[in-house]
Design a protein around this motif. Sequence first.
Motif, mmCIF file in Angstrom:
data_model
loop_
_atom_site.group_PDB
_atom_site.id
_atom_site.type_symbol
_atom_site.label_atom_id
_atom_site.label_comp_id
_atom_site.label_asym_id
_atom_site.label_seq_id
_atom_site.Cartn_x
_atom_site.Cartn_y
_atom_site.Cartn_z
ATOM 1 N N ALA A 91 1.179 4.072 -3.064
ATOM 2 C CA ALA A 91 0.997 5.508 -2.825
ATOM 3 C C ALA A 91 2.256 6.297 -3.208
ATOM 4 C CB ALA A 91 0.634 5.754 -1.367
ATOM 5 N N LYS A 128 -0.617 4.596 12.244
ATOM 6 C CA LYS A 128 -0.781 6.042 12.467
ATOM 7 C C LYS A 128 -0.181 6.824 11.304
ATOM 8 C CE LYS A 128 0.303 9.839 15.644
ATOM 9 N NZ LYS A 128 0.343 10.766 14.553
ATOM 10 N N GLU A 136 0.827 -1.207 0.000
ATOM 11 C CA GLU A 136 0.000 0.000 0.000
ATOM 12 C C GLU A 136 0.862 1.258 0.000
ATOM 13 O OE1 GLU A 136 -0.471 -2.593 2.032
ATOM 14 O OE2 GLU A 136 -2.494 -3.300 1.599
ATOM 15 N N ARG A 163 0.166 5.845 8.229
ATOM 16 C CA ARG A 163 -0.740 5.699 7.076
ATOM 17 C C ARG A 163 -1.949 6.629 7.209
ATOM 18 N NH1 ARG A 163 -2.197 -0.161 5.175
ATOM 19 N NH2 ARG A 163 -3.369 1.169 3.765
ATOM 20 N N ARG A 164 -2.506 6.721 8.413
ATOM 21 C CA ARG A 164 -3.635 7.645 8.636
ATOM 22 C C ARG A 164 -3.205 9.082 8.382
ATOM 23 N NH1 ARG A 164 -4.458 4.382 13.070
ATOM 24 N NH2 ARG A 164 -3.609 5.941 14.495
ATOM 25 N N ASP A 165 -2.047 9.468 8.953
ATOM 26 C CA ASP A 165 -1.550 10.838 8.803
ATOM 27 C C ASP A 165 -1.303 11.194 7.336
ATOM 28 O OD1 ASP A 165 -1.634 10.986 11.569
ATOM 29 O OD2 ASP A 165 0.543 10.962 11.828
ATOM 30 N N LEU A 166 -0.859 10.197 6.545
ATOM 31 C CA LEU A 166 -0.525 10.439 5.143
ATOM 32 C C LEU A 166 -1.684 10.097 4.207
ATOM 33 C CD1 LEU A 166 3.084 8.948 5.123
ATOM 34 C CD2 LEU A 166 2.423 11.361 5.340
ATOM 35 N N SER A 167 -2.800 9.672 4.774
ATOM 36 C CA SER A 167 -3.983 9.262 3.986
ATOM 37 C C SER A 167 -3.658 8.160 2.978
ATOM 38 C CB SER A 167 -4.605 10.470 3.270
ATOM 39 O OG SER A 167 -4.984 11.447 4.198
ATOM 40 N N VAL A 168 -2.910 7.151 3.445
ATOM 41 C CA VAL A 168 -2.528 6.010 2.593
ATOM 42 C C VAL A 168 -3.343 4.802 3.010
ATOM 43 C CG1 VAL A 168 -0.645 4.440 1.978
ATOM 44 C CG2 VAL A 168 -0.199 6.874 2.262
#
Length: 157
Positions: free
Chosen positions: A66, A150, A62, A152-157
């Motif tokens: 990205a 976290k 993923e 991935r959430r912060d980077l919207s991945v």
Amino acid sequence: MPSTKRLSAGDRAPAFTLPDAQGNEVSLADYAGRKVIVYFYPAASTPGCTKQACDFRDNLAELNDAGLDVIGISPDKQAKLQKFIDAEELTFPLLSDPEKKVLTEWGAFGEKTMYGKTVTGVIRSTFLVDADGLIEVAQYNVRATGHVAKLRRDLSV
């Protein structure tokens, strides 16, 4: 001991060339034009570092989709890194910095608090370097467990 210099978003990422587990030289410049996550961890094959490396491994597809590559750096010698890669089936480069030169330049080695005591060691840190070689995200004292989710959430991945 003086406080460790920390990098911030917008800083130029310090250049490095370090050997991977097989002895091949890997440079930050090899990733020019791509975004790369550079993470620093204390020691291969320890519980926290294993969890963090396996989280990166399990999320690598993923992250790559990205447009993000991943590099791990520790003070471990190449042979220990190779055992870690083999044992955990890691699929991204782990680089060896036994002199801690790169760790220090990135602010990932210095004073930290462990179990209420001030010690000198590797500061678990993660950086996102953009395609132009600038720090986009700088995170120090990250947790080994849950950090990749976290990120991935912060980077919207």
